[in-house]
Design a protein around this motif. Structure first.
Motif, PDB file in Angstrom:
ATOM      1  N   PHE A  41       0.707  -1.087   0.015  1.00 13.97           N
ATOM      2  CA  PHE A  41       0.031   0.125   0.004  1.00 13.97           C
ATOM      3  C   PHE A  41       0.964   1.244   0.007  1.00 13.97           C
ATOM      4  CE2 PHE A  41      -2.536  -3.414   2.179  1.00 13.97           C
ATOM      5  CZ  PHE A  41      -3.403  -3.460   1.457  1.00 13.97           C
ATOM      6  N   GLY A  42       2.011   1.109   0.142  1.00 18.79           N
ATOM      7  CA  GLY A  42       3.026   2.366   0.384  1.00 18.79           C
ATOM      8  C   GLY A  42       4.400   1.901   1.060  1.00 18.79           C
ATOM      9  N   SER A  43       5.118   2.814   1.472  1.00 22.58           N
ATOM     10  CA  SER A  43       6.301   2.867   1.960  1.00 22.58           C
ATOM     11  C   SER A  43       6.282   2.668   3.110  1.00 22.58           C
ATOM     12  CB  SER A  43       7.172   3.965   1.512  1.00 22.58           C
ATOM     13  OG  SER A  43       8.499   3.889   2.126  1.00 22.58           O
ATOM     14  N   VAL A  44       6.218   1.604   3.989  1.00 22.04           N
ATOM     15  CA  VAL A  44       6.419   1.443   5.453  1.00 22.04           C
ATOM     16  C   VAL A  44       7.856   1.673   6.120  1.00 22.04           C
ATOM     17  CG1 VAL A  44       6.209  -0.489   7.095  1.00 22.04           C
ATOM     18  CG2 VAL A  44       4.613  -0.518   5.129  1.00 22.04           C
ATOM     19  N   GLN A  45       7.772   2.673   6.967  1.00 24.45           N
ATOM     20  CA  GLN A  45       9.058   3.095   7.628  1.00 24.45           C
ATOM     21  C   GLN A  45       9.262   2.355   8.743  1.00 24.45           C
ATOM     22  OE1 GLN A  45      10.864   5.472   6.361  1.00 24.45           O
ATOM     23  NE2 GLN A  45       9.479   5.152   4.589  1.00 24.45           N
ATOM     24  N   ARG A  46       7.992   1.945   9.524  1.00 20.92           N
ATOM     25  CA  ARG A  46       8.468   1.024  10.463  1.00 20.92           C
ATOM     26  C   ARG A  46       7.257   0.154  11.046  1.00 20.92           C
ATOM     27  NH1 ARG A  46      10.090   3.524  16.441  1.00 20.92           N
ATOM     28  NH2 ARG A  46      10.241   1.488  17.714  1.00 20.92           N
ATOM     29  N   CYS A  47       7.442  -0.872  11.808  1.00 24.09           N
ATOM     30  CA  CYS A  47       6.199  -1.532  12.387  1.00 24.09           C
ATOM     31  C   CYS A  47       6.437  -1.974  13.762  1.00 24.09           C
ATOM     32  CB  CYS A  47       6.125  -2.998  11.462  1.00 24.09           C
ATOM     33  SG  CYS A  47       4.831  -4.114  12.337  1.00 24.09           S
ATOM     34  N   SER A  67       5.170   6.772   5.134  1.00 27.47           N
ATOM     35  CA  SER A  67       5.612   8.004   4.778  1.00 27.47           C
ATOM     36  C   SER A  67       4.667   9.004   4.519  1.00 27.47           C
ATOM     37  CB  SER A  67       6.660   7.653   3.725  1.00 27.47           C
ATOM     38  OG  SER A  67       7.606   6.950   3.962  1.00 27.47           O
ATOM     39  N   THR A  68       3.630   8.812   3.814  1.00 26.32           N
ATOM     40  CA  THR A  68       2.662   9.800   3.196  1.00 26.32           C
ATOM     41  C   THR A  68       1.187   9.454   3.777  1.00 26.32           C
ATOM     42  OG1 THR A  68       2.073   8.539   1.356  1.00 26.32           O
ATOM     43  CG2 THR A  68       4.413   9.910   1.207  1.00 26.32           C
ATOM     44  N   PRO A  69       0.457  10.460   3.706  1.00 24.46           N
ATOM     45  CA  PRO A  69      -1.119   9.962   3.895  1.00 24.46           C
ATOM     46  C   PRO A  69      -1.759   9.325   2.934  1.00 24.46           C
ATOM     47  CG  PRO A  69      -0.606  12.750   3.552  1.00 24.46           C
ATOM     48  CD  PRO A  69       0.734  11.904   3.606  1.00 24.46           C
ATOM     49  N   GLN A  70      -1.309   9.521   1.750  1.00 21.83           N
ATOM     50  CA  GLN A  70      -1.656   8.786   0.371  1.00 21.83           C
ATOM     51  C   GLN A  70      -1.545   7.188   0.620  1.00 21.83           C
ATOM     52  OE1 GLN A  70      -3.596   9.685  -2.065  1.00 21.83           O
ATOM     53  NE2 GLN A  70      -3.955   7.481  -2.296  1.00 21.83           N
ATOM     54  N   ASP A  71      -0.376   6.777   1.520  1.00 23.79           N
ATOM     55  CA  ASP A  71      -0.082   5.438   1.741  1.00 23.79           C
ATOM     56  C   ASP A  71      -1.386   5.079   2.740  1.00 23.79           C
ATOM     57  OD1 ASP A  71       2.028   5.569   0.063  1.00 23.79           O
ATOM     58  OD2 ASP A  71       3.409   6.051   2.140  1.00 23.79           O
ATOM     59  N   VAL A  72      -1.586   5.870   3.870  1.00 26.54           N
ATOM     60  CA  VAL A  72      -2.783   5.322   4.649  1.00 26.54           C
ATOM     61  C   VAL A  72      -3.911   5.242   3.944  1.00 26.54           C
ATOM     62  CG1 VAL A  72      -3.866   6.203   6.817  1.00 26.54           C
ATOM     63  CG2 VAL A  72      -1.539   6.330   6.524  1.00 26.54           C
ATOM     64  N   GLN A  73      -4.356   5.915   3.051  1.00 24.28           N
ATOM     65  CA  GLN A  73      -5.643   6.131   2.355  1.00 24.28           C
ATOM     66  C   GLN A  73      -5.562   4.804   1.420  1.00 24.28           C
ATOM     67  OE1 GLN A  73      -8.232   7.798   2.709  1.00 24.28           O
ATOM     68  NE2 GLN A  73      -6.923   8.903   4.406  1.00 24.28           N
ATOM     69  N   ASN A  74      -4.547   4.329   0.831  1.00 18.84           N
ATOM     70  CA  ASN A  74      -4.315   3.461   0.152  1.00 18.84           C
ATOM     71  C   ASN A  74      -4.862   2.073   0.895  1.00 18.84           C
ATOM     72  OD1 ASN A  74      -3.627   4.765  -2.027  1.00 18.84           O
ATOM     73  ND2 ASN A  74      -1.446   4.218  -1.661  1.00 18.84           N
ATOM     74  N   VAL A  75      -4.356   1.925   2.126  1.00 19.79           N
ATOM     75  CA  VAL A  75      -4.598   0.851   3.323  1.00 19.79           C
ATOM     76  C   VAL A  75      -6.238   0.774   3.123  1.00 19.79           C
ATOM     77  CG1 VAL A  75      -4.607  -0.088   5.441  1.00 19.79           C
ATOM     78  CG2 VAL A  75      -2.514   0.877   4.180  1.00 19.79           C
ATOM     79  N   PHE A  76      -6.879   1.889   3.583  1.00 15.66           N
ATOM     80  CA  PHE A  76      -8.308   2.187   3.725  1.00 15.66           C
ATOM     81  C   PHE A  76      -9.162   1.952   2.614  1.00 15.66           C
ATOM     82  CE2 PHE A  76      -6.646   4.557   7.720  1.00 15.66           C
ATOM     83  CZ  PHE A  76      -6.991   3.477   8.424  1.00 15.66           C
TER      84      PHE A  76
END
Length: 88
Positions: A41-47, A67-76
């Motif tokens: 879904f995007g660039s994961v910086q940390r888990c 890294s970006t809010p778009q990555d979070v939106q991709n998850v949702f």
């Protein structure tokens, strides 16, 4: 992904990270597997997958930092997320 509905924006020095909270993670899933899954879904910086000191098992929840809010939106955008047969 009802359990991951809490999104927090965390300012870290000059970098901004965008977090999601994921719950109901199966005991058999590792932080490496979580990072690999959410990387689609995007660039994961940390888990961050906290462990219980007494039992040695993880606590079945984690924070994924993007890294970006778009990555979070991709998850949702995806209705449900299944890891090892369990909906998280």
């Amino acid at each position: 992904m009802a359990a991951a509905s809490a999104v927090r924006v965390a300012g870290r020095r000059s970098r901004r990270l965008f977090d999601i909270f994921v719950a109901e993670i199966p005991w058999t899933v590792s932080s490496k597997e979580l990072k690999e899954y959410f990387s689609q879904f995007g660039s994961v910086q940390r888990c961050q997958l906290p462990f219980d000191k007494d039992t040695g098992f993880h606590r079945r929840y984690c924070w994924i930092k993007f890294s970006t809010p778009q990555d979070v939106q991709n998850v949702f955008q995806k209705d449900s997320h299944i890891l090892e047969g369990a909906k998280v």
